[in-house]
Design an enzyme around this catalytic site. Structure first.
Site, PDB file in Angstrom:
ATOM      1  N   ALA A  14       0.798  -1.329   0.068  1.00 45.79           N
ATOM      2  CA  ALA A  14      -0.075   0.020   0.121  1.00 45.79           C
ATOM      3  C   ALA A  14       0.885   1.189  -0.165  1.00 45.79           C
ATOM      4  O   ALA A  14       0.573   2.343   0.566  1.00 45.79           O
ATOM      5  CB  ALA A  14      -0.888  -0.208   1.265  1.00 45.79           C
ATOM      6  N   ARG A  20      -1.780   7.373 -11.444  1.00 50.05           N
ATOM      7  CA  ARG A  20      -3.138   7.668 -12.144  1.00 50.05           C
ATOM      8  C   ARG A  20      -4.319   8.005 -11.597  1.00 50.05           C
ATOM      9  O   ARG A  20      -5.334   8.431 -12.396  1.00 50.05           O
ATOM     10  CB  ARG A  20      -3.085   6.334 -12.845  1.00 50.05           C
ATOM     11  CG  ARG A  20      -2.097   5.866 -13.827  1.00 50.05           C
ATOM     12  CD  ARG A  20      -1.922   4.279 -14.115  1.00 50.05           C
ATOM     13  NE  ARG A  20      -1.348   3.360 -13.194  1.00 50.05           N
ATOM     14  CZ  ARG A  20      -1.086   2.050 -13.078  1.00 50.05           C
ATOM     15  NH1 ARG A  20      -1.360   1.599 -14.014  1.00 50.05           N
ATOM     16  NH2 ARG A  20      -0.410   1.489 -12.136  1.00 50.05           N
ATOM     17  N   GLY A  85       8.648  -0.562  -7.106  1.00 55.92           N
ATOM     18  CA  GLY A  85       7.976  -1.875  -7.584  1.00 55.92           C
ATOM     19  C   GLY A  85       7.662  -2.525  -6.748  1.00 55.92           C
ATOM     20  O   GLY A  85       7.964  -2.615  -5.393  1.00 55.92           O
ATOM     21  N   GLY A 146      -1.097  -7.489 -15.769  1.00 54.78           N
ATOM     22  CA  GLY A 146      -0.037  -8.374 -16.104  1.00 54.78           C
ATOM     23  C   GLY A 146      -0.626  -9.804 -16.800  1.00 54.78           C
ATOM     24  O   GLY A 146      -1.766 -10.040 -16.221  1.00 54.78           O
ATOM     25  N   GLU A 160       4.177  -8.033 -17.901  1.00 54.60           N
ATOM     26  CA  GLU A 160       3.508  -6.828 -17.417  1.00 54.60           C
ATOM     27  C   GLU A 160       3.078  -6.073 -18.861  1.00 54.60           C
ATOM     28  O   GLU A 160       3.581  -6.106 -19.804  1.00 54.60           O
ATOM     29  CB  GLU A 160       4.470  -5.607 -16.651  1.00 54.60           C
ATOM     30  CG  GLU A 160       4.766  -6.071 -15.310  1.00 54.60           C
ATOM     31  CD  GLU A 160       3.284  -6.391 -14.509  1.00 54.60           C
ATOM     32  OE1 GLU A 160       2.492  -5.578 -14.586  1.00 54.60           O
ATOM     33  OE2 GLU A 160       2.901  -7.239 -14.243  1.00 54.60           O
ATOM     34  N   ASN A 374     -28.374  26.303  18.630  1.00 47.60           N
ATOM     35  CA  ASN A 374     -27.271  25.457  19.548  1.00 47.60           C
ATOM     36  C   ASN A 374     -25.857  26.120  19.634  1.00 47.60           C
ATOM     37  O   ASN A 374     -25.003  26.023  20.381  1.00 47.60           O
ATOM     38  CB  ASN A 374     -27.282  24.146  19.277  1.00 47.60           C
ATOM     39  CG  ASN A 374     -26.508  24.377  17.893  1.00 47.60           C
ATOM     40  OD1 ASN A 374     -26.987  24.929  16.752  1.00 47.60           O
ATOM     41  ND2 ASN A 374     -25.926  22.949  17.410  1.00 47.60           N
ATOM     42  N   SER A 393     -45.236  26.218  16.129  1.00 48.40           N
ATOM     43  CA  SER A 393     -44.367  26.297  15.125  1.00 48.40           C
ATOM     44  C   SER A 393     -43.467  27.389  15.030  1.00 48.40           C
ATOM     45  O   SER A 393     -43.906  28.441  15.540  1.00 48.40           O
ATOM     46  CB  SER A 393     -45.353  26.229  13.663  1.00 48.40           C
ATOM     47  OG  SER A 393     -45.928  25.185  13.470  1.00 48.40           O
ATOM     48  N   ARG A 428     -42.921  36.236  22.640  1.00 47.66           N
ATOM     49  CA  ARG A 428     -43.038  36.952  21.367  1.00 47.66           C
ATOM     50  C   ARG A 428     -43.665  38.346  21.724  1.00 47.66           C
ATOM     51  O   ARG A 428     -44.283  38.603  22.823  1.00 47.66           O
ATOM     52  CB  ARG A 428     -43.688  36.217  20.320  1.00 47.66           C
ATOM     53  CG  ARG A 428     -45.445  36.047  20.686  1.00 47.66           C
ATOM     54  CD  ARG A 428     -45.902  34.991  19.725  1.00 47.66           C
ATOM     55  NE  ARG A 428     -47.080  35.010  20.212  1.00 47.66           N
ATOM     56  CZ  ARG A 428     -48.070  33.942  20.213  1.00 47.66           C
ATOM     57  NH1 ARG A 428     -47.256  32.706  19.650  1.00 47.66           N
ATOM     58  NH2 ARG A 428     -49.326  33.837  20.473  1.00 47.66           N
TER      59      ARG A 428
HETATM   60  C1  UD1 Z   1       0.116  -4.969 -10.635  1.00 48.72           C
HETATM   61  C2  UD1 Z   1       0.709  -6.198 -11.180  1.00 48.72           C
HETATM   62  C3  UD1 Z   1       0.046  -6.842 -12.249  1.00 48.72           C
HETATM   63  C4  UD1 Z   1      -1.659  -7.064 -11.982  1.00 48.72           C
HETATM   64  C5  UD1 Z   1      -2.173  -5.728 -11.319  1.00 48.72           C
HETATM   65  C6  UD1 Z   1      -3.406  -6.295 -10.499  1.00 48.72           C
HETATM   66  C7  UD1 Z   1       3.202  -5.962 -10.734  1.00 48.72           C
HETATM   67  C8  UD1 Z   1       4.601  -5.620 -11.261  1.00 48.72           C
HETATM   68  N1  UD1 Z   1       1.892  -5.844 -11.497  1.00 48.72           N
HETATM   69  O1  UD1 Z   1       0.107  -3.810 -11.619  1.00 48.72           O
HETATM   70  O2  UD1 Z   1       0.530  -7.855 -12.866  1.00 48.72           O
HETATM   71  O3  UD1 Z   1      -2.115  -7.393 -13.347  1.00 48.72           O
HETATM   72  O4  UD1 Z   1      -1.254  -5.276 -10.259  1.00 48.72           O
HETATM   73  O5  UD1 Z   1      -4.069  -5.262 -10.003  1.00 48.72           O
HETATM   74  O6  UD1 Z   1       3.140  -6.612  -9.705  1.00 48.72           O
HETATM   75  N2  UD1 Z   1       2.949  -0.634  -4.550  1.00 48.72           N
HETATM   76  C9  UD1 Z   1       3.919  -0.365  -3.418  1.00 48.72           C
HETATM   77  N3  UD1 Z   1       5.181  -0.210  -3.829  1.00 48.72           N
HETATM   78  C10 UD1 Z   1       5.509   0.219  -5.165  1.00 48.72           C
HETATM   79  C11 UD1 Z   1       4.809  -0.215  -6.199  1.00 48.72           C
HETATM   80  C12 UD1 Z   1       3.600  -0.410  -5.797  1.00 48.72           C
HETATM   81  O7  UD1 Z   1       3.400  -0.602  -2.326  1.00 48.72           O
HETATM   82  O8  UD1 Z   1       6.848   0.396  -5.253  1.00 48.72           O
HETATM   83  C13 UD1 Z   1       1.759  -1.028  -4.241  1.00 48.72           C
HETATM   84  C14 UD1 Z   1       0.684  -0.047  -4.699  1.00 48.72           C
HETATM   85  O9  UD1 Z   1       0.315   0.877  -3.750  1.00 48.72           O
HETATM   86  C15 UD1 Z   1      -0.619  -0.918  -5.189  1.00 48.72           C
HETATM   87  C16 UD1 Z   1       0.075  -2.534  -5.376  1.00 48.72           C
HETATM   88  O10 UD1 Z   1       1.400  -2.255  -5.061  1.00 48.72           O
HETATM   89  O11 UD1 Z   1      -1.426  -1.191  -3.884  1.00 48.72           O
HETATM   90  C17 UD1 Z   1       0.205  -2.492  -6.891  1.00 48.72           C
HETATM   91  O12 UD1 Z   1       0.762  -1.546  -7.543  1.00 48.72           O
HETATM   92  P1  UD1 Z   1       0.472  -0.749  -8.987  1.00 48.72           P
HETATM   93  O13 UD1 Z   1       1.265   0.293  -9.158  1.00 48.72           O
HETATM   94  O14 UD1 Z   1      -1.219  -0.449  -8.884  1.00 48.72           O
HETATM   95  O15 UD1 Z   1       0.516  -2.226  -9.840  1.00 48.72           O
HETATM   96  P2  UD1 Z   1      -0.297  -2.460 -11.395  1.00 48.72           P
HETATM   97  O16 UD1 Z   1       0.357  -1.618 -12.204  1.00 48.72           O
HETATM   98  O17 UD1 Z   1      -1.723  -2.381 -11.019  1.00 48.72           O
HETATM   99 MG    MG Z   2      -2.790  -1.588  -9.705  1.00 51.98          MG
END
Ligand code: UD1
Ligand code: MG
Length: 456
Positions: A14, A20, A85, A146, A160, A374, A393, A428
């Site tokens: 998270a 995006r 990533g 992916g 991906e 209030n 009223s 009143r």
């Molecule tokens: C990812 C998957 C993809 C899958 C899709 C499903 C990878 C490389 N890709 O792509 O195969 O189909 O989810 O929804 O795993 N996050 C981090 N740290 C980071 C990057 C991401 O905590 O450095 C967290 C984000 O907050 C998110 C989750 O990982 O909750 C997924 O990241 P996101 O960037 O949404 O990956 P997708 O492009 O959706």
């Molecule tokens: Mg995602």
């Protein structure tokens, strides 16, 4: 011999930027049904019965922690300082993984519809031998996901979207974002992931191919697409909301609640409504609403963090704000707003009224246009109205003020002093009638008008 129960750690990612979403709010905090997406995922992990939860936070770390941890008491959070990533993110929880669990389940904080079953299906797949199980799903809109590359029935890699060839982009079997990994292989596999791809990120998905290179079996399970929707844009957020609402409305109706026009009723993740209650069209339930049995919520009403007793009637066009507590059989009518106030059983507030910071006794009747004053600009003050009292009223009740049991307030009063039980309060100007004065006034005005238009 009793079978060994497999232990599991859920690692929930998270930390992402959520670019995006084009939002100042971290992506995983955007709500679905009034609850941040990440909290939905945490609840699914807990419901699936995992033994421990590790949440990887980054952007908005403190807020994400506060939104997620209450749903998994004892959950640990780990900070991913740079967003490199999904594989890099999992390694932020290295310490938790190293404690040793049979299964590591990696979940994404942006899949709010995830079901506990999908998590358990992936875990179950591991018991049959594989080192890695990936939850896949079929979709007509695979863009952004992916792709699961399957060869002769075997999952060989996840590619991906950005790295896919034109042919691979036509694959409709996608990665749903749940990956179960045998604990003993997790760190060595993830630790070896490189970043040679179009985004220069460390992809968790690369471990599929790496496991195969080590002759470790991998497998894909399948979930239905509603359970795995990954939210990257606000368009997908709205799609998730619609799917969530459709499911919740259906469950609500099956539990005995009538929704006259289900598609126009919005529920929250924690809305509770008793059987035999009817909800008319265009009603919105914010967080924390409980409605008893046999109540009626009429059209265009907005309720939030409030309680409605059995058999009560709300609306049309009523607004119940936080800490409104409506007693059994009470009535709140059109254009009435109630905040932080208790309405006793059978009390009536039927038209055009504001009740805030108040206690209203059983069977009291509050007339049209009554306002509890209030707030003095600095502090809030309470109004107490006794059982069976009658407020005429268009009265302004200037708090702090108490109106006794069975007391009476004359219409149009401004009440600043307490009224004793059974007393009548009027605040009143006294009315004065002047005999014949209307007639004389009309005659004078008519004469003046005629003089002005030149007719003598
Ligand atoms: C990812 C998957 C993809 C899958 C899709 C499903 C990878 C490389 N890709 O792509 O195969 O189909 O989810 O929804 O795993 N996050 C981090 N740290 C980071 C990057 C991401 O905590 O450095 C967290 C984000 O907050 C998110 C989750 O990982 O909750 C997924 O990241 P996101 O960037 O949404 O990956 P997708 O492009 O959706
Ligand atoms: Mg995602």
């Amino acid at each position: 011999m009793t079978e060994h129960r497999r232990t599991a750690l859920a690692v929930i990612l998270a930390a992402g930027e959520g670019t995006r979403m084009k939002s100042a709010l971290p992506k995983v905090l955007h709500p679905v049904a009034g609850l941040p997406m990440v909290a939905h995922v945490v609840r699914a992990a807990v419901a699936a019965g995992v033994d421990a939860v590790a949440i990887v936070v980054g952007r908005g770390a403190e807020e994400v922690r506060n939104a997620a941890v209450p749903f998994a008491p004892g959950a640990e959070t780990y900070l991913q300082t740079e967003r490199l990533g999904t594989a890099h993110a999992v390694l932020a929880a290295h310490e938790a993984i190293a404690r040793g669990y049979d299964d590591i389940v990696v979940l994404f904080g942006d899949t709010p519809l995830l079901s506990p079953k999908a998590i358990n299906d992936a875990r179950h797949a591991l018991t049959l031998g594989p080192a890695v199980a990936v939850m896949g799903f079929h979709t007509d809109h695979p863009d952004g996901y992916g792709r699961l590359i399957v060869d002769r029935g075997e999952l060989v890699a996840i590619r991906e979207h950005k790295d896919c060839s034109a042919d691979e982009r036509r694959i409709t079997f996608c990665n749903g974002g749940v990956m179960a990994i045998k604990g003993k292989h997790a760190l060595s596999l993830i630790g070896e992931v490189g970043n040679h791809n179009s985004k220069g990120e460390y992809y968790l998905t690369d471990i599929v191919q790496m496991a195969r290179d080590r002759y470790l079996p991998v497998v894909a399970t399948e979930a239905s697409s509603e359970n795995v929707l990954g939210i990257n844009t606000r368009v997908e957020l709205a799609e998730a909301e619609a799917l969530w609402q459709a499911k919740a409305r259906r469950e609500m109706m099956l539990s005995g609640v009538t929704l006259v026009d289900p598609s126009s009723v919005f529920l929250s993740w924690d809305t509770r409504i008793g059987a035999e209650t009817t909800i008319e069209p265009h009603v919105f339930f914010g967080r924390g609403v409980t409605v008893g049995e046999g109540a009626s919520i009429h059209a265009f009403s907005h309720l939030e963090k409030c309680t409605v007793g059995a058999g009560a009637e709300i609306g049309p066009y009523a607004r119940l704000r936080p800490d409104a507590d409506i007693g059994e059989g009470a009535k709140v009518g059109n254009f009435v707003e109630i905040k932080k106030a208790r309405l006793g059983p059978g009390a009536k507030v039927n038209h055009l009224t504001y009740i805030g910071d108040a206690e209203i006794g059983a069977k009291a009747n509050i007339g049209a246009g009554t306002i509890t004053c209030n707030y003095d600009g600095y502090n809030k003050h309470r109004t107490v109205i006794g059982e069976g009292a009658f407020v005429g009223s268009n009265s302004a009740l200037v708090a702090p003020v108490t109106i006794g049991k069975n007391a009476y307030v004359g219409s149009g009063s401004v009440i600043t002093d307490d009224i004793a039980d059974d007393a009548l309060g009027i605040g009143r100007a006294r009315q004065v009638n002047k005999e014949g004065l209307a007639k004389r006034l009309r005659a004078r005005l008519a004469a003046e008008k005629a003089a002005k238009s030149g007719i003598v």
